[in-house]
Design a protein around this motif. Structure first.
Motif, PDB file in Angstrom:
ATOM      1  N   ALA A 276       0.831  -1.211   0.000  1.00 39.00           N
ATOM      2  CA  ALA A 276       0.000   0.000   0.000  1.00 39.00           C
ATOM      3  C   ALA A 276       0.860   1.253   0.000  1.00 39.00           C
ATOM      4  O   ALA A 276       0.579   2.229  -0.678  1.00 39.00           O
ATOM      5  CB  ALA A 276      -0.923  -0.015   1.221  1.00 39.00           C
ATOM      6  N   VAL A 277       1.960   1.203   0.738  1.00 41.09           N
ATOM      7  CA  VAL A 277       2.843   2.362   0.785  1.00 41.09           C
ATOM      8  C   VAL A 277       3.461   2.622  -0.577  1.00 41.09           C
ATOM      9  O   VAL A 277       3.531   3.753  -1.042  1.00 41.09           O
ATOM     10  CB  VAL A 277       3.960   2.141   1.837  1.00 41.09           C
ATOM     11  CG1 VAL A 277       5.022   3.219   1.717  1.00 41.09           C
ATOM     12  CG2 VAL A 277       3.378   2.154   3.231  1.00 41.09           C
ATOM     13  N   SER A 278       3.895   1.553  -1.243  1.00 42.59           N
ATOM     14  CA  SER A 278       4.570   1.731  -2.516  1.00 42.59           C
ATOM     15  C   SER A 278       3.617   2.128  -3.640  1.00 42.59           C
ATOM     16  O   SER A 278       4.011   2.778  -4.587  1.00 42.59           O
ATOM     17  CB  SER A 278       5.293   0.438  -2.910  1.00 42.59           C
ATOM     18  OG  SER A 278       4.357  -0.603  -3.123  1.00 42.59           O
ATOM     19  N   GLU A 279       2.340   1.750  -3.518  1.00 43.44           N
ATOM     20  CA  GLU A 279       1.399   2.005  -4.602  1.00 43.44           C
ATOM     21  C   GLU A 279       0.649   3.318  -4.444  1.00 43.44           C
ATOM     22  O   GLU A 279       0.463   4.051  -5.395  1.00 43.44           O
ATOM     23  CB  GLU A 279       0.380   0.861  -4.689  1.00 43.44           C
ATOM     24  CG  GLU A 279       0.988  -0.433  -5.224  1.00 43.44           C
ATOM     25  CD  GLU A 279      -0.052  -1.517  -5.365  1.00 43.44           C
ATOM     26  OE1 GLU A 279      -1.212  -1.272  -4.976  1.00 43.44           O
ATOM     27  OE2 GLU A 279       0.286  -2.604  -5.857  1.00 43.44           O
ATOM     28  N   SER A 280       0.170   3.610  -3.233  1.00 48.95           N
ATOM     29  CA  SER A 280      -0.705   4.772  -3.093  1.00 48.95           C
ATOM     30  C   SER A 280      -0.254   5.747  -2.021  1.00 48.95           C
ATOM     31  O   SER A 280      -0.937   6.729  -1.767  1.00 48.95           O
ATOM     32  CB  SER A 280      -2.134   4.296  -2.757  1.00 48.95           C
ATOM     33  OG  SER A 280      -2.116   3.519  -1.574  1.00 48.95           O
ATOM     34  N   MET A 281       0.884   5.486  -1.387  1.00 49.15           N
ATOM     35  CA  MET A 281       1.425   6.387  -0.371  1.00 49.15           C
ATOM     36  C   MET A 281       0.370   6.791   0.653  1.00 49.15           C
ATOM     37  O   MET A 281       0.013   7.951   0.784  1.00 49.15           O
ATOM     38  CB  MET A 281       2.001   7.649  -1.049  1.00 49.15           C
ATOM     39  CG  MET A 281       3.153   7.357  -1.992  1.00 49.15           C
ATOM     40  SD  MET A 281       4.564   6.579  -1.147  1.00 49.15           S
ATOM     41  CE  MET A 281       5.105   7.924  -0.121  1.00 49.15           C
ATOM     42  N   PRO A 282      -0.169   5.864   1.422  1.00 49.88           N
ATOM     43  CA  PRO A 282      -1.176   6.209   2.414  1.00 49.88           C
ATOM     44  C   PRO A 282      -0.516   6.838   3.623  1.00 49.88           C
ATOM     45  O   PRO A 282       0.712   6.963   3.704  1.00 49.88           O
ATOM     46  CB  PRO A 282      -1.783   4.855   2.780  1.00 49.88           C
ATOM     47  CG  PRO A 282      -0.622   3.915   2.637  1.00 49.88           C
ATOM     48  CD  PRO A 282       0.175   4.439   1.480  1.00 49.88           C
ATOM     49  N   ARG A 283      -1.318   7.178   4.591  1.00 52.96           N
ATOM     50  CA  ARG A 283      -0.792   7.751   5.807  1.00 52.96           C
ATOM     51  C   ARG A 283       0.161   6.776   6.481  1.00 52.96           C
ATOM     52  O   ARG A 283      -0.099   5.588   6.576  1.00 52.96           O
ATOM     53  CB  ARG A 283      -1.937   8.091   6.765  1.00 52.96           C
ATOM     54  CG  ARG A 283      -2.848   9.184   6.240  1.00 52.96           C
ATOM     55  CD  ARG A 283      -4.117   9.267   7.051  1.00 52.96           C
ATOM     56  NE  ARG A 283      -4.888   8.038   6.928  1.00 52.96           N
ATOM     57  CZ  ARG A 283      -6.055   7.832   7.531  1.00 52.96           C
ATOM     58  NH1 ARG A 283      -6.562   8.749   8.300  1.00 52.96           N
ATOM     59  NH2 ARG A 283      -6.707   6.689   7.369  1.00 52.96           N
ATOM     60  N   ARG A 284       1.265   7.298   6.949  1.00 56.84           N
ATOM     61  CA  ARG A 284       2.242   6.473   7.659  1.00 56.84           C
ATOM     62  C   ARG A 284       1.604   5.826   8.893  1.00 56.84           C
ATOM     63  O   ARG A 284       2.033   4.751   9.331  1.00 56.84           O
ATOM     64  CB  ARG A 284       3.417   7.365   8.065  1.00 56.84           C
ATOM     65  CG  ARG A 284       4.498   6.679   8.877  1.00 56.84           C
ATOM     66  CD  ARG A 284       5.248   5.652   8.078  1.00 56.84           C
ATOM     67  NE  ARG A 284       6.322   5.051   8.858  1.00 56.84           N
ATOM     68  CZ  ARG A 284       6.877   3.893   8.595  1.00 56.84           C
ATOM     69  NH1 ARG A 284       6.458   3.187   7.561  1.00 56.84           N
ATOM     70  NH2 ARG A 284       7.853   3.420   9.338  1.00 56.84           N
ATOM     71  N   ALA A 285       0.560   6.444   9.403  1.00 59.57           N
ATOM     72  CA  ALA A 285      -0.117   5.915  10.582  1.00 59.57           C
ATOM     73  C   ALA A 285      -0.626   4.501  10.343  1.00 59.57           C
ATOM     74  O   ALA A 285      -0.607   3.659  11.251  1.00 59.57           O
ATOM     75  CB  ALA A 285      -1.269   6.829  10.977  1.00 59.57           C
ATOM     76  N   LEU A 286      -1.075   4.210   9.134  1.00 65.30           N
ATOM     77  CA  LEU A 286      -1.603   2.885   8.824  1.00 65.30           C
ATOM     78  C   LEU A 286      -0.526   1.814   8.961  1.00 65.30           C
ATOM     79  O   LEU A 286      -0.763   0.724   9.485  1.00 65.30           O
ATOM     80  CB  LEU A 286      -2.181   2.882   7.406  1.00 65.30           C
ATOM     81  CG  LEU A 286      -2.866   1.601   6.941  1.00 65.30           C
ATOM     82  CD1 LEU A 286      -4.069   1.288   7.814  1.00 65.30           C
ATOM     83  CD2 LEU A 286      -3.271   1.721   5.483  1.00 65.30           C
ATOM     84  N   VAL A 287       0.689   2.133   8.504  1.00 63.14           N
ATOM     85  CA  VAL A 287       1.791   1.181   8.587  1.00 63.14           C
ATOM     86  C   VAL A 287       2.191   0.947  10.041  1.00 63.14           C
ATOM     87  O   VAL A 287       2.447  -0.188  10.459  1.00 63.14           O
ATOM     88  CB  VAL A 287       2.992   1.693   7.774  1.00 63.14           C
ATOM     89  CG1 VAL A 287       4.168   0.723   7.877  1.00 63.14           C
ATOM     90  CG2 VAL A 287       2.594   1.887   6.314  1.00 63.14           C
ATOM     91  N   VAL A 288       2.238   2.017  10.830  1.00 55.75           N
ATOM     92  CA  VAL A 288       2.593   1.886  12.245  1.00 55.75           C
ATOM     93  C   VAL A 288       1.537   1.074  12.986  1.00 55.75           C
ATOM     94  O   VAL A 288       1.850   0.195  13.799  1.00 55.75           O
ATOM     95  CB  VAL A 288       2.766   3.274  12.890  1.00 55.75           C
ATOM     96  CG1 VAL A 288       2.984   3.152  14.396  1.00 55.75           C
ATOM     97  CG2 VAL A 288       3.934   4.017  12.246  1.00 55.75           C
TER      98      VAL A 288
END
Length: 523
Positions: A276-288
């Motif tokens: 998701a980060v590599s494709e659509s750059m979502p909020r970093r909060a989602l990854v954390v």
């Protein structure tokens, strides 16, 4: 007077959403009453999906409540995935239709912590899915078949990419259950879909390209055989090919020596977050939030444990404090953290429970406008198979508990309200003997539905002259079931339970009760 707020409904149509001042009932907090009122309006469609509610100042005036009360009510609805609170400039409260993603994550975490194995998941799928696959062959029209073919083509195209293939496989599997026409089955199967997919990903996402290709090829062949059965409208063949698909896929995973190991959903979570980060750059909060959730699933964080202070967590993840607070908020809405304003010790971890899993699943069922008849049909399709497993595993102590439940049924056959309550307890005791965490969660979901419907059922049938006769018949069948279970006669026990379900449902066939929506009957 209620305040009518004009807003766009589905397809741009303008409608009036009525925001009512909260009527105080009993001693419940106003915020909880407001959340319940708004919840009913959302689930009934009075408040339209994807529409934004008025600003906070307007809501507090219209509802005649304080800002703190409003915010607490909205937090409750946010935790149930019924609204999304967008913060900052241009933000606000948006009505949402709850989906299965959050429920699936919660149940996956619960099952991983309970030591659920792939074998447990396979057994659960063998109960849920073959009856649904049979229904697809009967019901599917040309459009439905075309959609399945398209999903199957997507599987073929993704065979060389483990994450893409698992995603495509899950989409096909869920589409089959959705096309069965039973919303209850679709929700329950959907809850387990990503969990099983995570284990397939664990098997084919490593460095063993040969095994990955073998598993992908087997899935594609099995799905192709199922499509052929659907084209022929051969219901029996469709059921058999789907059972074969579950069995053979499981056997392939045995060669990887993971079938009896506890499941691990975290690799798929982390892979999805990374993609998701590599494709659509979502909020970093989602990854954390994904990483902290994974640590709970892995047992590195347990009930009551405290996360480090905000400053330490922000340094660890190299993010700003506002972003970190958003990540913690996501986990709070998933019932995994307890956040308290001004608490310097750090957020406290909450481990998942079947009660919350059942409630979240129930909200999805309500949002999908599920009827009583739909729920009862799902029960009729699933429960006898579960009962057969219980009969083969039940212990002497559990048989003693069932005898006690039977005695309570015998004492209440002439009092329908008490009999219904006694029967719910008899069901709970029965299904606690299944010894499969995945099936236990399914039983808890069904139990939650029954408990929610109980007041309406009792009110609907109390006083009818034939009810006591049904009570006595159920009690007699239950006594025979105990005898079959004590002899570990799974076939007879399953058959007797099917009769119990049929007797219990008989009154709905002669009334309009089965057509009613569970959202209108549950509090």
């Amino acid at each position: 007077m209620p305040r009518s707020v004009e807003q766009a409904g589905p397809n741009g149509a303008v409608r009036d959403a009525v925001l009512r001042p909260v009527a105080r009932r009993n001693t419940q907090k106003v915020s909880h009453l407001l959340a319940a009122d708004l919840r009913r309006q959302i689930l009934s469609g009075e408040l339209a999906t994807d529409q934004q509610l008025p600003p906070e100042a307007e809501l507090t005036t219209a509802l005649q409540i304080s800002r703190d009360t409003l915010r607490e009510a909205l937090r409750i609805l946010e935790s149930q995935q019924l609204v999304e609170i967008k913060r900052g400039r241009g933000g606000g409260v948006v009505v949402r239709r709850p989906g299965l993603e959050a429920v699936g994550r919660y149940v996956a975490l619960l099952l991983q912590l309970r030591g659920t194995t792939l074998a447990h998941l396979e057994e659960a799928r063998s109960v849920i899915e073959p009856p649904a696959a049979e229904e697809v062959a009967v019901r599917a029209g040309p459009d439905a078949l075309d959609s399945l073919v398209a999903l199957h083509d997507a599987e073929r195209a993704a065979a060389g990419d483990p994450l893409a293939f698992v995603t495509a496989m899950s989409a096909f599997d869920q589409a089959v259950i959705d096309l069965s026409g039973n919303r209850t089955l679709a929700v329950i199967a959907g809850v387990f879909r990503d969990i099983y997919a995570g284990q397939v990903y664990s098997s084919i996402g490593g460095n063993d390209a040969v095994s990955a290709e073998r598993i992908a090829r087997r899935v594609i062949v099995s799905h192709s055989a199922f499509l052929d059965a659907v084209r022929r409208r051969d219901a029996s063949l469709a059921q058999n090919t789907w059972s074969d698909y579950l069995f053979t896929t499981g056997r392939l995973l045995i060669s990887r020596n993971i079938r009896r190991r506890p499941i691990d959903i975290t690799p798929l979570w982390r892979a999805q977050a990374g993609q998701a980060v590599s494709e659509s750059m979502p909020r970093r909060a989602l990854v954390v939030a994904t990483e902290i959730r994974a640590r709970i699933a892995e047992g590195r964080l347990g009930e009551g444990d405290r996360l480090p202070p905000l400053a330490e967590l922000a340094d660890e993840f190299a993010i700003s404090r506002p972003t970190l607070r958003e990540a913690l908020r996501i986990l709070e809405m998933e019932y995994l953290l307890d956040l308290r304003t001004g608490d310097r010790a750090g957020a406290a971890v909450r481990t998942p429970s079947t009660r919350v899993a059942a409630q979240l699943s129930g909200i999805v069922l309500e949002a999908r406008r599920t009827t009583v008849a739909d729920c009862l049909r799902a029960i009729r399709l699933m429960e006898p198979a579960i009962i057969g497993l219980i009969a083969s595993r039940v212990t002497v102590r559990q048989i003693d508990a069932l005898h006690q439940a039977e005695a309570e049924l015998a004492a209440t056959t002439e009092d329908t309200a008490r009999f219904v309550t006694a029967w719910r307890e008899a069901e709970r005791i029965t299904f606690s003997a299944v010894k499969n965490p995945a099936l236990t969660v399914i039983a808890e979901i069904l139990h939650w539905i029954r408990l929610g419907l109980e007041p309406a059922i009792t009110a609907d049938v109390t006083g009818l002259p034939w009810v006591h006769k049904i009570n006595r018949k159920v009690k007699g069948l239950f006594m025979q079931f105990i005898s079959a279970a004590s002899e570990h006669d799974y076939a007879r026990a399953s058959q007797l339970w099917a009769q119990i379900v049929k007797v219990n449902e008989a009154w709905t066939e002669d009334s309009e009760f089965g057509k009613r929506l569970i959202v209108d009957l549950m509090d």
